[in-house]
Every structure is written in C-alpha cells, then in structure tokens.
Design an enzyme around this catalytic site. Sequence first.
Site, PDB file in Angstrom:
ATOM      1  N   ARG A 128      43.847  44.033  28.779  1.00 26.25           N
ATOM      2  CA  ARG A 128      42.635  44.777  29.154  1.00 26.25           C
ATOM      3  C   ARG A 128      42.899  46.271  29.040  1.00 26.25           C
ATOM      4  NH1 ARG A 128      38.950  42.080  32.375  1.00 26.25           N
ATOM      5  NH2 ARG A 128      37.620  43.892  31.925  1.00 26.25           N
ATOM      6  N   ARG A 130      43.220  29.584  45.600  1.00 26.72           N
ATOM      7  CA  ARG A 130      43.867  30.207  44.438  1.00 26.72           C
ATOM      8  C   ARG A 130      43.571  31.700  44.343  1.00 26.72           C
ATOM      9  NH1 ARG A 130      41.834  25.310  42.101  1.00 26.72           N
ATOM     10  NH2 ARG A 130      40.112  26.431  41.095  1.00 26.72           N
ATOM     11  N   LYS A 158      34.839  36.952  42.514  1.00 29.65           N
ATOM     12  CA  LYS A 158      33.849  36.821  41.448  1.00 29.65           C
ATOM     13  C   LYS A 158      33.242  35.422  41.383  1.00 29.65           C
ATOM     14  CE  LYS A 158      36.158  40.411  38.736  1.00 29.65           C
ATOM     15  NZ  LYS A 158      36.693  40.815  37.423  1.00 29.65           N
ATOM     16  N   PRO A 177      30.888  41.352  35.629  1.00 25.22           N
ATOM     17  CA  PRO A 177      30.458  41.760  36.976  1.00 25.22           C
ATOM     18  C   PRO A 177      31.628  41.762  37.946  1.00 25.22           C
ATOM     19  CG  PRO A 177      28.937  40.150  36.051  1.00 25.22           C
ATOM     20  CD  PRO A 177      30.117  40.202  35.127  1.00 25.22           C
ATOM     21  N   GLU A 178      31.687  42.794  38.791  1.00 25.15           N
ATOM     22  CA  GLU A 178      32.748  42.873  39.786  1.00 25.15           C
ATOM     23  C   GLU A 178      32.257  42.271  41.102  1.00 25.15           C
ATOM     24  OE1 GLU A 178      35.352  46.155  39.575  1.00 25.15           O
ATOM     25  OE2 GLU A 178      34.705  46.735  37.573  1.00 25.15           O
ATOM     26  N   ASN A 185      37.648  45.994  36.045  1.00 23.97           N
ATOM     27  CA  ASN A 185      38.261  47.116  35.352  1.00 23.97           C
ATOM     28  C   ASN A 185      37.791  48.477  35.864  1.00 23.97           C
ATOM     29  OD1 ASN A 185      40.045  48.218  33.580  1.00 23.97           O
ATOM     30  ND2 ASN A 185      39.030  47.516  31.724  1.00 23.97           N
TER      31      ASN A 185
END
Length: 272
Positions: free
Chosen positions: A262, A129, A52, A2-3, A170
């Site tokens: 990826r 982060r 996310k 999930p984005e 992605n």
Amino acid sequence: MPEGHTLHRLARLHRRRFAGAPVAVSSPQGRFADSAAVVDGGVLRRASAWGKHLFHHYGDGAVGGRVVHVHLGLYGTFTEWARPTDAHLPEPVGQVRMRMVGADYGADLRGPTVCELIDESQVVDVVARLGPDPLRTDADASRAWMRIAKSRRPIGALLMDQTVIAGVGNVYRSELLFRHGIDPYRTGRGVVEAEFAAAWADLVALMKIGLRRGKIVVVRPEHDHGPPSYLPGRPRTYVYRRAGEPCRVCAGAIRTSVLEGRNVFWCPACQT
C-alpha cells in the site's frame, strides 16, 4: 476503502432506519438470494460494527441467531432511498447484492467484498481475529500496544494491520503518523509507550469526529492553508496523496513509497 468511522455511521443509520421492525431482504443480483430468504421478513434486532466489519443481527440474539456480515472492501457501498408512498419500489440499479426494505426506507448494497449469513458464534470468531476498535467503548488499547512493542515490522504497516488495530485505513494511518512526528518506517519496537498512548488518544478523537461529521478531518486549524484537497470533495490532508507537494508545516517535499503493498505518505523533515 471505507475506514472504520464509515461502518460505524452505517450501523447507526441502519439502527435508526430498520431496527425493531420486520425488514424485507432480497438479492436482486442473485448472489445472496438463498441467505436473504432466511432473514427476509425477520426483525432486525440491532446493527453493530467492529473495525471495517458491519453486522445486522436478526432474531432473539441467541447463539444461533442469524447475522448478515458485510465487509465493503474497496468498492462496496450502501445507497439509501426513501420508500415511495405507493406500492412500487424503485428498480435496482446495477449489481445489487442485497436490498433491505423497511417501513420508510430502503437500502441497496453493491460491490462488497463480503456479504454472508452467519450466526452469533461466528461473529465472535470474526471479532476474535481483529484488534481493538478505537470507536468502541470496550476497546483495549493495551492489546494493540503489546503487539506493536514486540514487532520489528514498520509502524506504518502495523497500523494498517486489522489484527493490530481494527478500522484504520490509509488516510488515518498516514495522517496520524504525521501528526505525531513518527516515520512510517520506524519499527514497532522503536515506538515508545508514551508516543503510542498519545497517538491512540488522538486516533480515537479523530475517528469520533469522522463518525460525527461523516468525513475525515485531520488538519489542525493553524495548518489549514495552502494547496487544496487532493480531489474535490475529499478531505484536506497533511501528507496523504500529496507526494511532491510542500508540507503544510515545514514546506519540505512530501514523499511516498509502497509499504507492504500500500502507498504510504510522509514528510521526511517532520517525521523521524
């Protein structure tokens, strides 16, 4: 995976369904049982997202307030259900890591990479982060640009680095670069500031559409033709998962390769 727009939709939904009232929290699977017991019956003050990461804030918001931190990873998902009018809740199906039950709705979490109990100070550490989140009103795009402008890494890798920009996956990575004619292997240092500014503004707009509509929409109306989506129910894309197919703009073949672990997709003719 999930984005970012998906996590913001979940945060908004959970605010509507559960915030401001006590929530029964349990772990039918058992892996989150001890932590669930700490917040069980507590009032969910708010739900928030950064990239996310999803946060359920319990208590009064003080530094030591309890927060359930969730990262869905590749396979995590929430399933929502309406609470029955009788006292019988539905039996958990599969490995339910966390179950939330409010006055009118319940939600079951399965398969997350992270489901942990932390405090508000640790939320600050998690966020520290991460890069700026395009869906947050406090996003500082200059932080991302400073990282990109100094880097020799490919821009296609930098966009997926959550410490550079939080929430891009992605699909948005591949589609954004196509929309702006940028080869994913061009270095960050090779991207000029005007290109980044235009891409950032477009990313914010695209992710807001995803947040509002609950699906990724990246193909402009004038290009919305030709081969269908790569799978039923998936978004129509320019390049993502279309390797070997004709580009919707120039009809050249879409390419794919592995970039830092990826798959990345691009059109060599349209992206320079």
